[in-house]
Structure formats: structure tokens, C-alpha cells
Design an enzyme around this catalytic site. Structure first.
Site, short mmCIF file in Angstrom:
data_model
loop_
_atom_site.label_atom_id
_atom_site.label_comp_id
_atom_site.label_asym_id
_atom_site.label_seq_id
_atom_site.Cartn_x
_atom_site.Cartn_y
_atom_site.Cartn_z
N VAL A 64 -37.95 -48.89 -54.22
CA VAL A 64 -37.16 -48.00 -54.07
C VAL A 64 -35.49 -48.39 -54.61
CG1 VAL A 64 -37.83 -46.46 -52.29
CG2 VAL A 64 -36.18 -48.12 -51.79
N SER A 140 -29.81 -44.50 -38.59
CA SER A 140 -30.23 -45.26 -37.53
C SER A 140 -29.01 -45.14 -36.50
CB SER A 140 -30.17 -46.62 -37.92
OG SER A 140 -30.19 -47.66 -36.73
N TYR A 153 -27.20 -53.77 -42.44
CA TYR A 153 -28.19 -52.59 -42.24
C TYR A 153 -27.27 -51.43 -41.69
CZ TYR A 153 -31.81 -50.14 -39.71
OH TYR A 153 -32.60 -49.11 -39.25
N ILE A 185 -37.36 -47.72 -31.80
CA ILE A 185 -38.68 -47.01 -31.86
C ILE A 185 -39.94 -48.25 -32.14
CG2 ILE A 185 -40.10 -45.18 -33.49
CD1 ILE A 185 -37.57 -44.28 -32.01
N1 NAD Z 1 -38.10 -48.55 -35.73
C1 NAD Z 1 -36.95 -48.57 -35.56
O1 NAD Z 1 -36.50 -48.87 -34.40
C2 NAD Z 1 -35.99 -47.77 -36.30
C3 NAD Z 1 -34.63 -47.22 -35.60
C4 NAD Z 1 -33.83 -46.77 -36.65
C5 NAD Z 1 -33.99 -46.36 -37.90
N2 NAD Z 1 -35.10 -46.73 -38.55
C6 NAD Z 1 -35.38 -46.44 -39.92
O2 NAD Z 1 -36.63 -45.69 -39.87
C7 NAD Z 1 -37.17 -45.90 -41.33
C8 NAD Z 1 -38.77 -46.24 -41.18
O3 NAD Z 1 -38.78 -47.48 -40.52
P1 NAD Z 1 -39.98 -48.08 -39.55
O4 NAD Z 1 -39.61 -48.32 -38.24
O5 NAD Z 1 -41.17 -47.06 -39.94
O6 NAD Z 1 -40.31 -49.49 -40.43
P2 NAD Z 1 -41.31 -50.17 -40.90
O7 NAD Z 1 -40.97 -51.27 -41.18
O8 NAD Z 1 -42.46 -49.86 -40.33
O9 NAD Z 1 -41.43 -49.50 -42.40
C9 NAD Z 1 -40.46 -49.59 -43.33
C10 NAD Z 1 -41.29 -49.39 -44.83
O10 NAD Z 1 -40.28 -49.68 -45.87
C11 NAD Z 1 -41.06 -50.19 -46.79
N3 NAD Z 1 -39.98 -50.95 -47.99
C12 NAD Z 1 -39.22 -51.92 -47.75
N4 NAD Z 1 -38.47 -52.09 -48.68
C13 NAD Z 1 -39.04 -51.27 -49.43
C14 NAD Z 1 -38.65 -51.08 -50.83
N5 NAD Z 1 -37.74 -52.08 -51.82
N6 NAD Z 1 -39.17 -50.10 -51.67
C15 NAD Z 1 -40.33 -49.32 -51.02
N7 NAD Z 1 -40.46 -49.55 -49.79
C16 NAD Z 1 -39.96 -50.46 -49.08
C17 NAD Z 1 -41.89 -51.35 -46.14
O11 NAD Z 1 -42.90 -51.74 -46.81
C18 NAD Z 1 -42.47 -50.45 -44.84
O12 NAD Z 1 -43.79 -49.78 -45.22
C19 NAD Z 1 -36.34 -46.82 -42.00
O13 NAD Z 1 -35.61 -46.35 -42.69
C20 NAD Z 1 -35.63 -47.62 -40.82
O14 NAD Z 1 -34.44 -48.20 -41.10
C21 NAD Z 1 -36.20 -47.52 -37.74
#
Ligand code: NAD
Length: 246
Positions: A64, A140, A153, A185
Site C-alpha cells: 500500500v 486506532s 503509529y 483487539i
Molecule cells: N489489533 C489491534 O489491537 C488494533 C487496534 C487499533 C487499530 N488496529 C488497526 O486495524 C487494522 C488491522 O489490524 P490487525 O489487528 O488486523 O493487524 P494484522 O497485523 O493482523 O494485519 C495487518 C495487515 O496489514 C498488512 N500489511 C502490512 N504492511 C503492508 C503493506 N505495506 N502493504 C499491504 N499490506 C500490508 C499485513 O500483511 C497484515 O496482513 C490496522 O490498520 C491496525 O492499525 C488494530
């Protein structure tokens, strides 16, 4: 409950925990999906499990942080599915580093995925978004409150909040743009954080547990759906009360 029959949904970061839950629910609700991630094999396995005949799911590799790749992905969505109804830029990178020790490269690596990546995907999708479409960004709690040792972040997620509000005005009245803002999460993203101070964080959370990916997915699908037809420029928090209590 949701009906996404005939809707085309593009999701980036689609191998991630929250995205996979969105994909399962959207597929069950009838959507056709263009899914991208930097890690393609996991995504291909998911697509083969859900849609063995490959009628409704297409997977592509996408970094991305590269704007040309975003342009190419959205063009494929238009060619294969005739346009886009819903965009969920879900790719995210969460890395720990104290700001005083942060290199230019470390700052750029994280902001390029979490902020530039959202901008590139949305800009590339706009020409193909159907009237009545929706964008749901995933920010987030860190974007509202800051996050110790995650300055890049937190800054990038805070910027997405305001990108969303701006876009909600610019794309109205045809496209709605909203945020879902998760707390803690249970996905691979926060494993290191939970090892370091999980007990303390759960004690601070009024609901005393981590959120599940499917609970965030429900919020994302709600904002993408017609149930939210008069909601734009808003943020739906999903954090078990941690935001108000910490
Ligand atoms: N898990 C949490 O507690 C939490 C909290 C707040 C926000 N979020 C946000 O939710 C969203 C999903 O997170 P998640 O918890 O499922 O995390 P995750 O780490 O399971 O998923 C993140 C995904 O992004 C992909 N990714 C990373 N760099 C990339 C790049 N350069 N190009 C394309 N894809 C890329 C990874 O391969 C992965 O599949 C994210 O934006 C994260 O910041 C998550």
C-alpha cells in the site's frame, strides 16, 4: 443481518486479523471482493476456502505504500467488477520505538503504510466509486490519545481521523466516509504489547478482556452498510471502554 448482495468491496491488508473477519462476513452477505495484501499466500488460501470457484473473490499482491500499485489495484476492480461500492483500507503497521531513537527510515516505514497507504488507496479508488458508496477507514485509539513508544503509529492514525473528516465533506453527497477506531483487539498486531503489559491493560479495560476481530468487523460492516446511510465523517470506537477509562 447485513446484505451486501452485488456490492463490490476492496480491502487492503486483507490477510490481517480484522480484515479476515470482515471478509468472511462480507462474503456470507453476498459481496464480491477484491482483496490485497503484501503477503499474498495467506490471502490465496483464504480465498480458496471461501470461494473455491473464484467467482466472487479476487486476490492481488499490493504494497500500500506504493501509489502506482494502488492505481493498478483499483483499475483491476473496475475492469473485473465494474467499479467499487465499498473501500476498507485495513493495512497497518504497528512497531515500537521511542521517538528520540527513531530513525527517518523507521518513521517513514510506518507512516507510509498507515497514512500514505490510506491516501493512495482512496485517491485511486475515487474515480471508480459508485454513487451511494462508502469508505471505512480503520484508525486506532492511539490516534486519539497517543501511544507510548508508538509515536509514528499514533501520528499516522490521528492523521487518518482528519483525512476521513475532510474526505467526508469532499465526497458528499455521493460517498460516505467514516472511521472505526479499535482499542486492543486480539490479532497478531498486538502480541508483543500484550506480552509486555497485557495484564495492566486488561485491568484498565472496563470490559476486562481483549476485543475480538469479529467485533471490529461488525462495526466496519455497519458503517459500510445502508444501516448507516445518514452517517458520514464519524468515528465508531470499539474498545471495551478503555478509551473512557484510561
Ligand atoms: N489489533 C489491534 O489491537 C488494533 C487496534 C487499533 C487499530 N488496529 C488497526 O486495524 C487494522 C488491522 O489490524 P490487525 O489487528 O488486523 O493487524 P494484522 O497485523 O493482523 O494485519 C495487518 C495487515 O496489514 C498488512 N500489511 C502490512 N504492511 C503492508 C503493506 N505495506 N502493504 C499491504 N499490506 C500490508 C499485513 O500483511 C497484515 O496482513 C490496522 O490498520 C491496525 O492499525 C488494530
Amino acid at each position: 443481518m447485513f446484505n451486501f448482495q452485488g456490492k463490490t468491496v476492496v480491502i487492503t491488508g486483507a490477510s490481517g486479523g480484522i480484515a479476515v473477519s470482515c471478509i468472511e462476513k462480507l462474503y456470507q452477505a453476498g459481496a464480491q471482493l477484491l482483496l490485497t495484501d503484501i503477503q499474498l499466500p495467506a490471502l490465496q488460501q483464504l480465498a480458496a476456502r471461501l470461494d473455491p470457484s473464484a467467482q466472487r473473490i479476487l486476490t492481488l499482491a499490493q504494497d500500500v505504500a506504493d501509489s502506482a500499485q494502488a492505481d493498478a489495484v483499483m483499475q483491476v476492480a473496475a475492469e473485473r467488477f465494474g467499479g467499487i461500492d465499498i473501500l476498507i483500507p485495513c493495512a497497518g503497521l504497528y512497531r515500537a520505538c521511542a521517538l528520540k531513537e527513531m530513525s527517518d527510515q523507521e518513521w517513514s516505514k510506518v507512516t507510509a503504510v498507515n497514512l500514505d497507504g490510506v491516501f493512495y488507496s482512496i485517491r485511486a479508488a475515487i474515480p471508480y466509486l459508485h454513487q451511494g458508496g462508502a469508505i471505512v477507514n480503520v484508525t486506532s485509539m492511539a490516534g486519539h490519545k497517543g501511544s507510548y513508544h508508538h509515536g509514528h503509529y499514533a501520528a499516522s492514525k490521528g492523521a487518518v481521523l482528519n483525512l476521513t473528516r475532510t474526505l467526508a465533506m469532499e465526497l458528499a453527497p455521493h460517498i460516505r466516509v467514516n472511521n472505526v477506531s479499535p482499542g486492543l483487539i486480539d490479532t497478531p498486531m498486538i502480541q508483543a504489547l500484550m506480552q509486555e503489559k497485557g495484564e495492566q491493560l486488561l485491568a484498565q479495560t472496563p470490559l476486562h478482556r481483549l476485543g475480538r476481530a469479529d467485533e471490529v468487523a461488525d462495526a466496519i460492516l455497519y458503517l459500510a452498510s445502508d444501516f448507516a446511510s445518514f452517517i458520514t465523517g464519524e468515528t465508531l470506537h470499539v474498545n471495551g471502554g478503555l478509551y473512557i477509562a484510561s
